[in-house]
Design a protein around this motif. Structure first.
Motif, mmCIF file in Angstrom:
data_model
loop_
_atom_site.group_PDB
_atom_site.id
_atom_site.type_symbol
_atom_site.label_atom_id
_atom_site.label_comp_id
_atom_site.label_asym_id
_atom_site.label_seq_id
_atom_site.Cartn_x
_atom_site.Cartn_y
_atom_site.Cartn_z
ATOM 1 N N MET A 1 4.864 53.323 72.494
ATOM 2 C CA MET A 1 6.222 53.910 71.702
ATOM 3 C C MET A 1 6.793 54.558 70.804
ATOM 4 N N ARG A 2 7.540 55.523 71.845
ATOM 5 C CA ARG A 2 7.217 57.052 71.337
ATOM 6 C C ARG A 2 7.901 57.757 69.956
ATOM 7 N N ARG A 3 6.950 58.204 69.342
ATOM 8 C CA ARG A 3 7.307 58.655 67.537
ATOM 9 C C ARG A 3 8.745 59.634 67.560
ATOM 10 N N PRO A 4 9.256 58.745 66.440
ATOM 11 C CA PRO A 4 10.777 58.953 66.070
ATOM 12 C C PRO A 4 10.372 60.845 66.073
ATOM 13 N N SER A 5 11.503 61.158 66.337
ATOM 14 C CA SER A 5 11.574 63.610 66.537
ATOM 15 C C SER A 5 12.151 63.142 64.314
ATOM 16 N N LEU A 6 11.415 64.483 64.058
ATOM 17 C CA LEU A 6 12.188 64.691 62.839
ATOM 18 C C LEU A 6 13.193 64.621 62.043
ATOM 19 N N ARG A 7 14.131 65.096 63.041
ATOM 20 C CA ARG A 7 15.326 64.574 62.550
ATOM 21 C C ARG A 7 16.170 63.276 63.000
ATOM 22 N N GLU A 8 15.266 62.721 63.623
ATOM 23 C CA GLU A 8 15.313 61.215 63.329
ATOM 24 C C GLU A 8 14.894 60.332 62.026
ATOM 25 N N LEU A 9 13.234 60.666 61.761
ATOM 26 C CA LEU A 9 13.276 60.506 60.321
ATOM 27 C C LEU A 9 13.889 61.092 59.901
ATOM 28 N N ALA A 10 14.297 61.633 59.032
ATOM 29 C CA ALA A 10 15.361 62.663 58.265
ATOM 30 C C ALA A 10 16.958 61.877 58.053
ATOM 31 N N MET A 11 17.398 61.389 59.230
ATOM 32 C CA MET A 11 18.742 60.607 59.338
ATOM 33 C C MET A 11 18.128 59.543 58.258
ATOM 34 N N ARG A 12 17.390 58.532 58.825
ATOM 35 C CA ARG A 12 16.966 57.060 58.738
ATOM 36 C C ARG A 12 16.202 57.092 56.874
ATOM 37 N N TYR A 13 15.322 58.753 56.975
ATOM 38 C CA TYR A 13 15.262 58.662 55.209
ATOM 39 C C TYR A 13 16.482 58.778 54.149
ATOM 40 N N PHE A 14 17.469 59.895 54.717
ATOM 41 C CA PHE A 14 18.748 59.847 53.932
ATOM 42 C C PHE A 14 19.697 58.762 54.029
ATOM 43 N N LYS A 15 19.879 58.039 54.954
ATOM 44 C CA LYS A 15 20.292 56.086 54.754
ATOM 45 C C LYS A 15 20.096 55.664 54.146
ATOM 46 N N ARG A 16 18.385 56.023 53.981
ATOM 47 C CA ARG A 16 18.022 54.636 53.002
ATOM 48 C C ARG A 16 18.201 54.589 52.022
ATOM 49 N N LEU A 17 18.222 56.110 51.692
ATOM 50 C CA LEU A 17 18.455 56.468 49.816
ATOM 51 C C LEU A 17 19.790 56.300 49.986
ATOM 52 N N GLY A 18 21.073 56.673 50.425
ATOM 53 C CA GLY A 18 22.535 55.907 50.283
ATOM 54 C C GLY A 18 23.113 57.503 50.658
ATOM 55 N N TYR A 19 22.269 58.004 51.779
ATOM 56 C CA TYR A 19 23.229 59.535 51.834
ATOM 57 C C TYR A 19 24.552 59.395 52.595
ATOM 58 N N THR A 20 25.585 59.978 52.899
ATOM 59 C CA THR A 20 26.615 60.492 53.956
ATOM 60 C C THR A 20 25.807 61.408 54.877
ATOM 61 N N ILE A 21 25.664 61.580 56.132
ATOM 62 C CA ILE A 21 25.130 62.797 56.889
ATOM 63 C C ILE A 21 26.486 62.639 57.690
ATOM 64 N N GLU A 22 26.095 64.057 57.707
ATOM 65 C CA GLU A 22 27.029 65.678 59.010
ATOM 66 C C GLU A 22 26.111 66.084 59.298
ATOM 67 N N THR A 23 26.139 65.540 61.238
ATOM 68 C CA THR A 23 25.284 66.639 62.159
ATOM 69 C C THR A 23 25.953 67.787 62.521
ATOM 70 N N ASP A 24 24.826 68.292 62.584
ATOM 71 C CA ASP A 24 25.162 70.121 63.689
ATOM 72 C C ASP A 24 26.324 70.514 62.530
ATOM 73 N N VAL A 25 26.799 71.111 61.780
ATOM 74 C CA VAL A 25 27.848 70.946 60.605
ATOM 75 C C VAL A 25 28.301 73.001 60.316
ATOM 76 N N GLU A 26 29.044 73.074 60.406
ATOM 77 C CA GLU A 26 29.311 74.739 60.559
ATOM 78 C C GLU A 26 30.245 75.076 59.100
ATOM 79 N N VAL A 27 29.506 75.632 58.399
ATOM 80 C CA VAL A 27 30.431 76.137 57.227
ATOM 81 C C VAL A 27 30.663 77.147 56.912
ATOM 82 N N ASP A 28 31.503 77.355 56.057
ATOM 83 C CA ASP A 28 32.174 78.966 56.387
ATOM 84 C C ASP A 28 32.019 79.523 54.888
ATOM 85 N N ASP A 29 31.187 80.767 54.329
ATOM 86 C CA ASP A 29 31.184 81.296 53.382
ATOM 87 C C ASP A 29 31.967 82.173 52.638
#
Length: 111
Positions: A1-29
């Protein structure tokens, strides 16, 4: 079984803490320049930018400073950087500036 990527771990972490997640976001300053974020996480009115540094090397203080400045330009508080290792100077700067540094071990504690 492969180890999850850091990004996958992060997504699981934030979901577990009740965050909604947007990925690959562009934000204007305020000047209208686009900035790319790995994630933007939201929970109960809190909005935090997330950068994932899935590198084999240590994340140094210059990276933390640049992320902090970029978050400031975007008007976002308390950025989060996820990486395998952080230098002592990076940790010191982050604690003074309220930048949250997380390692895979930190993420796995919650999972």
């Amino acid at each position: 079984m492969r180890r999850p990527s850091l990004r996958e771990l992060a997504m699981r972490y934030f979901k577990r803490l009740g965050y909604t997640i947007e990925t690959d976001v562009e934000v204007d300053d305020i000047a209208g320049r686009a900035h790319k974020l790995d994630m933007l996480v939201r929970r109960e009115g809190e909005v935090r930018p997330v950068w994932v540094k899935d590198w084999k090397r240590t994340v140094g203080v210059n990276v933390v400073i640049n992320v902090d400045l970029e978050a400031e330009e975007l008007g976002l508080d308390r950025p989060i950087i996820i990486g395998s290792r952080f230098s002592d100077r990076a940790r010191s700067y982050a604690s003074r500036r309220k930048v949250l540094l997380l390692t895979p071990e930190d993420l796995e504690e919650i999972l």
